[in-house]
Design a protein around this motif. Structure first.
Motif, mmCIF file in Angstrom:
data_model
loop_
_atom_site.group_PDB
_atom_site.id
_atom_site.type_symbol
_atom_site.label_atom_id
_atom_site.label_comp_id
_atom_site.label_asym_id
_atom_site.label_seq_id
_atom_site.Cartn_x
_atom_site.Cartn_y
_atom_site.Cartn_z
ATOM 1 N N TRP A 117 0.952 5.595 -8.549
ATOM 2 C CA TRP A 117 1.549 6.353 -7.449
ATOM 3 C C TRP A 117 0.607 7.412 -6.882
ATOM 4 O O TRP A 117 0.729 7.813 -5.727
ATOM 5 C CB TRP A 117 2.880 6.956 -7.885
ATOM 6 C CG TRP A 117 3.971 5.924 -7.811
ATOM 7 C CD1 TRP A 117 4.416 5.111 -8.811
ATOM 8 C CD2 TRP A 117 4.719 5.584 -6.657
ATOM 9 N NE1 TRP A 117 5.396 4.285 -8.341
ATOM 10 C CE2 TRP A 117 5.613 4.550 -7.020
ATOM 11 C CE3 TRP A 117 4.728 6.044 -5.335
ATOM 12 C CZ2 TRP A 117 6.506 3.983 -6.123
ATOM 13 C CZ3 TRP A 117 5.629 5.481 -4.440
ATOM 14 C CH2 TRP A 117 6.494 4.456 -4.833
ATOM 15 N N GLU A 118 -0.348 7.855 -7.688
ATOM 16 C CA GLU A 118 -1.355 8.793 -7.180
ATOM 17 C C GLU A 118 -2.110 8.184 -6.001
ATOM 18 O O GLU A 118 -2.456 8.878 -5.039
ATOM 19 C CB GLU A 118 -2.328 9.156 -8.308
ATOM 20 C CG GLU A 118 -3.358 10.178 -7.931
ATOM 21 C CD GLU A 118 -4.229 10.538 -9.118
ATOM 22 O OE1 GLU A 118 -5.426 10.181 -9.095
ATOM 23 O OE2 GLU A 118 -3.703 11.168 -10.059
ATOM 24 N N HIS A 119 -2.302 6.874 -6.031
ATOM 25 C CA HIS A 119 -3.021 6.194 -4.954
ATOM 26 C C HIS A 119 -2.244 6.195 -3.638
ATOM 27 O O HIS A 119 -2.831 6.031 -2.568
ATOM 28 C CB HIS A 119 -3.374 4.761 -5.363
ATOM 29 C CG HIS A 119 -4.475 4.707 -6.366
ATOM 30 N ND1 HIS A 119 -4.269 4.889 -7.713
ATOM 31 C CD2 HIS A 119 -5.805 4.527 -6.217
ATOM 32 C CE1 HIS A 119 -5.414 4.815 -8.339
ATOM 33 N NE2 HIS A 119 -6.369 4.607 -7.459
ATOM 34 N N ALA A 120 -0.939 6.362 -3.718
ATOM 35 C CA ALA A 120 -0.103 6.392 -2.503
ATOM 36 C C ALA A 120 0.361 7.817 -2.195
ATOM 37 O O ALA A 120 1.290 8.003 -1.412
ATOM 38 C CB ALA A 120 1.100 5.474 -2.679
ATOM 39 N N GLY A 121 -0.272 8.801 -2.807
ATOM 40 C CA GLY A 121 0.134 10.183 -2.580
ATOM 41 C C GLY A 121 1.523 10.476 -3.115
ATOM 42 O O GLY A 121 2.214 11.366 -2.626
ATOM 43 N N ARG A 144 -8.488 -0.725 -2.187
ATOM 44 C CA ARG A 144 -8.938 0.385 -3.044
ATOM 45 C C ARG A 144 -8.255 0.352 -4.412
ATOM 46 O O ARG A 144 -8.898 0.534 -5.447
ATOM 47 C CB ARG A 144 -8.679 1.727 -2.353
ATOM 48 C CG ARG A 144 -9.605 2.007 -1.182
ATOM 49 C CD ARG A 144 -9.546 3.453 -0.705
ATOM 50 N NE ARG A 144 -8.206 3.933 -0.410
ATOM 51 C CZ ARG A 144 -7.581 3.783 0.760
ATOM 52 N NH1 ARG A 144 -8.173 3.144 1.753
ATOM 53 N NH2 ARG A 144 -6.367 4.275 0.940
ATOM 54 N N LEU A 145 -6.942 0.109 -4.410
ATOM 55 C CA LEU A 145 -6.221 0.058 -5.683
ATOM 56 C C LEU A 145 -6.687 -1.142 -6.510
ATOM 57 O O LEU A 145 -6.856 -1.020 -7.729
ATOM 58 C CB LEU A 145 -4.709 0.011 -5.446
ATOM 59 C CG LEU A 145 -3.837 -0.002 -6.697
ATOM 60 C CD1 LEU A 145 -4.153 1.168 -7.631
ATOM 61 C CD2 LEU A 145 -2.356 0.003 -6.304
ATOM 62 N N SER A 146 -6.918 -2.264 -5.871
ATOM 63 C CA SER A 146 -7.433 -3.445 -6.566
ATOM 64 C C SER A 146 -8.748 -3.120 -7.267
ATOM 65 O O SER A 146 -8.936 -3.448 -8.450
ATOM 66 C CB SER A 146 -7.632 -4.586 -5.566
ATOM 67 O OG SER A 146 -8.327 -5.654 -6.154
ATOM 68 N N LYS A 147 -9.649 -2.468 -6.556
ATOM 69 C CA LYS A 147 -10.938 -2.092 -7.149
ATOM 70 C C LYS A 147 -10.749 -1.133 -8.320
ATOM 71 O O LYS A 147 -11.410 -1.258 -9.349
ATOM 72 C CB LYS A 147 -11.847 -1.463 -6.097
ATOM 73 C CG LYS A 147 -12.420 -2.464 -5.123
ATOM 74 C CD LYS A 147 -13.293 -1.797 -4.077
ATOM 75 C CE LYS A 147 -13.786 -2.815 -3.067
ATOM 76 N NZ LYS A 147 -14.550 -2.209 -1.976
ATOM 77 N N ALA A 148 -9.835 -0.184 -8.166
ATOM 78 C CA ALA A 148 -9.572 0.777 -9.245
ATOM 79 C C ALA A 148 -9.013 0.069 -10.476
ATOM 80 O O ALA A 148 -9.398 0.384 -11.610
ATOM 81 C CB ALA A 148 -8.607 1.858 -8.757
#
Length: 188
Positions: A117-121, A144-148
């Motif tokens: 959820w940090e990735h979506a603010g 970006r999330l996929s890479k993370a």
């Protein structure tokens, strides 16, 4: 009830659409279930996966992350042969490796949910699409999330799977504007 077109063809799709799809989820076990099912879907239809969902729950101890992280190669072969799951060994092995990666994130961030959820603010992304055809297969955020996720050892988390996963756990709300579940149409 008006629905997104993709959900109209089968009762399992309707139930999933009406009760789970794009609903924000924060429970690590449920999120892990969705990650597993979305990864299993690669190359298959979502309906095929929903029909196997109970088989996955039985095989993977209701997606108990610790149990899944400790599965042996023999356990995975038994699951492949004796459970109603997609019998692709790399997909089954990804359940174990992803459970291990989730455990590491839980130690680092407190929960898998917090990391995601940090990735979506920490806020669902509400979209307004006029038709199912406007829903993208992936977005900059899913890339970006996929890479993370991949950097942390996750498997079957390419940008397209990750976008579907984001919808599954409600990080993204892609109900079309005429759907009763669209955020502007909800009565609750």
């Amino acid at each position: 009830m008006k629905r997104c077109l993709w959900a109209e063809s089968d009762p399992l799709l309707r139930k999933y659409h009406d009760n789970e799809w794009c609903v924000p989820a924060y429970d690590d076990r449920y999120i892990f279930e969705m990650l597993t099912l979305e990864g299993a879907q690669a190359g298959l239809s979502w309906l095929t996966i929903l029909k196997k969902r109970e088989g996955y729950r039985a095989a993977f101890h209701n997606f108990d992350i610790s149990c899944c992280a400790n599965l042996t190669d023999e356990d995975l072969l038994d699951i492949k042969e004796n459970h109603n799951v997609v019998r692709h060994i790399s997909k089954l092995q990804s359940v174990r490796s992803n459970a291990r990666a989730v455990t590491e994130l839980q130690h680092e961030f407190g929960s898998f949910s917090d990391f995601l959820w940090e990735h979506a603010g920490h806020t669902p992304l509400m979209n307004s699409r006029k038709s199912d055809g406007e829903i993208p297969a992936s977005t900059d955020l899913s890339m970006r999330l996929s890479k993370a996720l991949k950097r942390r050892g996750f498997k079957f988390t390419g940008p397209v799977i990750t976008y579907s996963f984001m919808q599954a756990i409600g990080m993204v709300d892609d109900h079309i504007e005429t759907c009763s579940c669209h955020h502007d149409n909800r009565t609750m």
